[in-house]
Design a protein around this motif. Structure first.
Motif, PDB file in Angstrom:
ATOM      1  N   ASN A  39      75.328 -50.176  81.609  1.00 35.10           N
ATOM      2  CA  ASN A  39      74.819 -51.353  82.316  1.00 35.10           C
ATOM      3  C   ASN A  39      74.608 -52.527  81.367  1.00 35.10           C
ATOM      4  O   ASN A  39      74.900 -53.667  81.702  1.00 35.10           O
ATOM      5  CB  ASN A  39      73.508 -51.005  83.012  1.00 35.10           C
ATOM      6  CG  ASN A  39      73.689 -49.927  84.060  1.00 35.10           C
ATOM      7  OD1 ASN A  39      74.685 -49.918  84.777  1.00 35.10           O
ATOM      8  ND2 ASN A  39      72.749 -49.010  84.152  1.00 35.10           N
ATOM      9  N   ASN A  40      74.050 -52.230  80.212  1.00 34.57           N
ATOM     10  CA  ASN A  40      73.747 -53.281  79.249  1.00 34.57           C
ATOM     11  C   ASN A  40      74.209 -52.859  77.875  1.00 34.57           C
ATOM     12  O   ASN A  40      74.333 -51.665  77.575  1.00 34.57           O
ATOM     13  CB  ASN A  40      72.231 -53.539  79.182  1.00 34.57           C
ATOM     14  CG  ASN A  40      71.663 -53.992  80.511  1.00 34.57           C
ATOM     15  OD1 ASN A  40      72.386 -54.473  81.367  1.00 34.57           O
ATOM     16  ND2 ASN A  40      70.378 -53.828  80.679  1.00 34.57           N
ATOM     17  N   GLN A  50      73.485 -54.209  73.677  1.00 35.05           N
ATOM     18  CA  GLN A  50      72.862 -55.162  72.757  1.00 35.05           C
ATOM     19  C   GLN A  50      73.356 -54.895  71.340  1.00 35.05           C
ATOM     20  O   GLN A  50      73.624 -53.738  70.977  1.00 35.05           O
ATOM     21  CB  GLN A  50      71.337 -55.020  72.755  1.00 35.05           C
ATOM     22  CG  GLN A  50      70.660 -55.550  74.004  1.00 35.05           C
ATOM     23  CD  GLN A  50      69.148 -55.489  73.884  1.00 35.05           C
ATOM     24  OE1 GLN A  50      68.474 -54.658  74.480  1.00 35.05           O
ATOM     25  NE2 GLN A  50      68.590 -56.401  73.098  1.00 35.05           N
ATOM     26  N   TYR A  66      72.832 -59.989  73.667  1.00 38.90           N
ATOM     27  CA  TYR A  66      72.798 -59.152  74.861  1.00 38.90           C
ATOM     28  C   TYR A  66      74.126 -59.422  75.564  1.00 38.90           C
ATOM     29  O   TYR A  66      74.371 -60.543  76.004  1.00 38.90           O
ATOM     30  CB  TYR A  66      71.615 -59.516  75.751  1.00 38.90           C
ATOM     31  CG  TYR A  66      71.744 -59.000  77.152  1.00 38.90           C
ATOM     32  CD1 TYR A  66      72.054 -59.838  78.211  1.00 38.90           C
ATOM     33  CD2 TYR A  66      71.573 -57.650  77.418  1.00 38.90           C
ATOM     34  CE1 TYR A  66      72.185 -59.357  79.493  1.00 38.90           C
ATOM     35  CE2 TYR A  66      71.701 -57.157  78.699  1.00 38.90           C
ATOM     36  CZ  TYR A  66      72.010 -58.023  79.732  1.00 38.90           C
ATOM     37  OH  TYR A  66      72.157 -57.532  80.995  1.00 38.90           O
ATOM     38  N   LEU A  71      72.599 -49.209  77.386  1.00 39.55           N
ATOM     39  CA  LEU A  71      71.651 -48.719  78.372  1.00 39.55           C
ATOM     40  C   LEU A  71      72.360 -47.700  79.246  1.00 39.55           C
ATOM     41  O   LEU A  71      73.234 -48.046  80.036  1.00 39.55           O
ATOM     42  CB  LEU A  71      71.121 -49.878  79.209  1.00 39.55           C
ATOM     43  CG  LEU A  71      70.043 -49.515  80.241  1.00 39.55           C
ATOM     44  CD1 LEU A  71      68.812 -48.969  79.547  1.00 39.55           C
ATOM     45  CD2 LEU A  71      69.684 -50.733  81.078  1.00 39.55           C
ATOM     46  N   GLY A 117      71.789 -45.412  82.135  1.00 42.24           N
ATOM     47  CA  GLY A 117      70.800 -45.167  83.176  1.00 42.24           C
ATOM     48  C   GLY A 117      69.880 -46.375  83.329  1.00 42.24           C
ATOM     49  O   GLY A 117      70.224 -47.492  82.976  1.00 42.24           O
ATOM     50  N   THR A 118      68.680 -46.123  83.805  1.00 43.60           N
ATOM     51  CA  THR A 118      67.793 -47.228  84.150  1.00 43.60           C
ATOM     52  C   THR A 118      66.932 -47.691  82.976  1.00 43.60           C
ATOM     53  O   THR A 118      66.650 -48.879  82.829  1.00 43.60           O
ATOM     54  CB  THR A 118      66.875 -46.809  85.313  1.00 43.60           C
ATOM     55  OG1 THR A 118      67.677 -46.340  86.389  1.00 43.60           O
ATOM     56  CG2 THR A 118      66.041 -47.989  85.782  1.00 43.60           C
ATOM     57  N   TYR A 119      66.505 -46.745  82.136  1.00 40.41           N
ATOM     58  CA  TYR A 119      65.510 -47.102  81.123  1.00 40.41           C
ATOM     59  C   TYR A 119      65.921 -46.769  79.693  1.00 40.41           C
ATOM     60  O   TYR A 119      65.410 -47.372  78.767  1.00 40.41           O
ATOM     61  CB  TYR A 119      64.194 -46.356  81.405  1.00 40.41           C
ATOM     62  CG  TYR A 119      63.683 -46.569  82.793  1.00 40.41           C
ATOM     63  CD1 TYR A 119      63.654 -45.526  83.710  1.00 40.41           C
ATOM     64  CD2 TYR A 119      63.229 -47.813  83.204  1.00 40.41           C
ATOM     65  CE1 TYR A 119      63.189 -45.721  84.994  1.00 40.41           C
ATOM     66  CE2 TYR A 119      62.753 -48.009  84.487  1.00 40.41           C
ATOM     67  CZ  TYR A 119      62.735 -46.967  85.377  1.00 40.41           C
ATOM     68  OH  TYR A 119      62.283 -47.155  86.645  1.00 40.41           O
ATOM     69  N   LYS A 120      66.792 -45.821  79.514  1.00 41.89           N
ATOM     70  CA  LYS A 120      66.997 -45.252  78.189  1.00 41.89           C
ATOM     71  C   LYS A 120      68.145 -45.921  77.452  1.00 41.89           C
ATOM     72  O   LYS A 120      69.301 -45.838  77.865  1.00 41.89           O
ATOM     73  CB  LYS A 120      67.282 -43.753  78.322  1.00 41.89           C
ATOM     74  CG  LYS A 120      67.459 -43.049  77.004  1.00 41.89           C
ATOM     75  CD  LYS A 120      67.718 -41.571  77.237  1.00 41.89           C
ATOM     76  CE  LYS A 120      68.044 -40.854  75.946  1.00 41.89           C
ATOM     77  NZ  LYS A 120      68.321 -39.427  76.182  1.00 41.89           N
ATOM     78  N   TYR A 121      67.810 -46.565  76.319  1.00 39.18           N
ATOM     79  CA  TYR A 121      68.826 -47.129  75.443  1.00 39.18           C
ATOM     80  C   TYR A 121      69.275 -46.069  74.440  1.00 39.18           C
ATOM     81  O   TYR A 121      68.465 -45.323  73.903  1.00 39.18           O
ATOM     82  CB  TYR A 121      68.267 -48.335  74.681  1.00 39.18           C
ATOM     83  CG  TYR A 121      68.447 -49.638  75.414  1.00 39.18           C
ATOM     84  CD1 TYR A 121      67.457 -50.124  76.263  1.00 39.18           C
ATOM     85  CD2 TYR A 121      69.598 -50.391  75.265  1.00 39.18           C
ATOM     86  CE1 TYR A 121      67.611 -51.323  76.918  1.00 39.18           C
ATOM     87  CE2 TYR A 121      69.768 -51.587  75.931  1.00 39.18           C
ATOM     88  CZ  TYR A 121      68.772 -52.051  76.759  1.00 39.18           C
ATOM     89  OH  TYR A 121      68.930 -53.241  77.424  1.00 39.18           O
ATOM     90  N   PHE A 153      71.285 -45.661  70.851  1.00 44.64           N
ATOM     91  CA  PHE A 153      71.715 -46.441  69.701  1.00 44.64           C
ATOM     92  C   PHE A 153      72.865 -45.755  68.977  1.00 44.64           C
ATOM     93  O   PHE A 153      72.913 -44.522  68.884  1.00 44.64           O
ATOM     94  CB  PHE A 153      70.551 -46.609  68.724  1.00 44.64           C
ATOM     95  CG  PHE A 153      69.617 -47.717  69.093  1.00 44.64           C
ATOM     96  CD1 PHE A 153      68.742 -47.586  70.158  1.00 44.64           C
ATOM     97  CD2 PHE A 153      69.626 -48.903  68.388  1.00 44.64           C
ATOM     98  CE1 PHE A 153      67.893 -48.611  70.509  1.00 44.64           C
ATOM     99  CE2 PHE A 153      68.781 -49.934  68.726  1.00 44.64           C
ATOM    100  CZ  PHE A 153      67.904 -49.784  69.794  1.00 44.64           C
ATOM    101  N   GLY A 154      73.759 -46.558  68.434  1.00 46.23           N
ATOM    102  CA  GLY A 154      74.753 -46.050  67.511  1.00 46.23           C
ATOM    103  C   GLY A 154      74.118 -45.773  66.161  1.00 46.23           C
ATOM    104  O   GLY A 154      72.950 -46.090  65.928  1.00 46.23           O
TER     105      GLY A 154
END
Lengths: 113, 108
Positions: free
Chosen positions: B30-31, B33, B48, B90, B92-96, B98-99
């Motif tokens: 979804n997102n 950054q 973003y 992102l 799902g809804t909340y969980k980012y 990271f690489g």
């Protein structure tokens, strides 16, 4: 504008001692809040996230816990620290809707001796 | 879960050189950054960019969501660009997620 605070900035604690790290956000309401840990030279590991007061989701089983007693306050705790708890702890927030872009605090560097 | 890979893991440049950092992700997101972690550990938001192209000074980023990758371009690098660059998606809804980051060192 929004700001995020963390304290303390650095902490040295003996093995077996308790821990309390605090994170507060200003300038926004009902944010999503996150705790991450970064081991030296490694990436970020999500520990906990919260979508509201008293609502905590845990991502990694460990001897750490999190609490959100107020809308813009997020606390990371431990009853007894382990050597492996050493690391850089980062708090972050995002809006509950919209872009959900994350913003990070300055971090707490924890050394367990 | 979604996997995020960054390349290269390490990069050394002479001041003034250009570079491209890559972030691949294994599923639709979804997102997305990009962050720069400076030597003091502070994570600074760069972009973003869930899709498309953005530019901010000497930095620009492009995300091709359908092909599951994002690129960060640094032009005319400066010593202050040194640090670690992370992409985060992102899932799902909340969980980012990271690489593992690209560690950049720019030499004067």
């Amino acid at each position: 504008s929004q700001t995020i605070h963390q304290w303390p900035a650095t902490l040295v604690q003996p093995v077996g001692s308790p821990l309390s790290l605090e994170c507060t956000v200003e300038g926004t309401s009902n944010p999503n809040l996150y705790w991450y840990r970064q081991a030296a030279g490694r990436g970020l590991q999500l520990l906990f996230y919260s979508v509201g007061i008293g609502q905590i989701s845990s991502e990694v089983p460990q001897n750490l816990s999190a609490s959100r007693p107020q809308d813009r306050q997020f606390i990371l705790s431990s009853k007894k620290l382990l050597l492996s708890d050493s690391g850089f702890y980062l708090c972050a927030w995002s809006e509950i809707a919209g872009s959900r872009e994350q913003y990070f605090g300055p971090g707490t560097r924890l050394t367990v001796t | 879960g979604i996997q995020v890979e960054q390349s290269p893991p390490d990069l050394i440049l002479q001041e003034g050189a250009n570079s491209t950092l890559r972030c691949n992700f294994s599923d639709s997101v979804n997102n997305l950054q990009w962050f720069h972690q400076n030597p003091w550990g502070q994570l600074i938001n760069l972009f973003y960019i869930p899709s498309g192209t953005k530019q901010n000074g000497r930095l620009s980023a492009t995300t091709v969501a359908t092909e599951r990758y994002s690129l960060l371009y640094i032009s005319s690098s400066q010593t202050t660009d040194s640090g670690v660059y992370f992409c985060a998606v992102l899932g799902g809804t909340y969980k980012y997620i990271f690489g593992t980051g690209t560690r950049l060192k720019v030499l004067a």
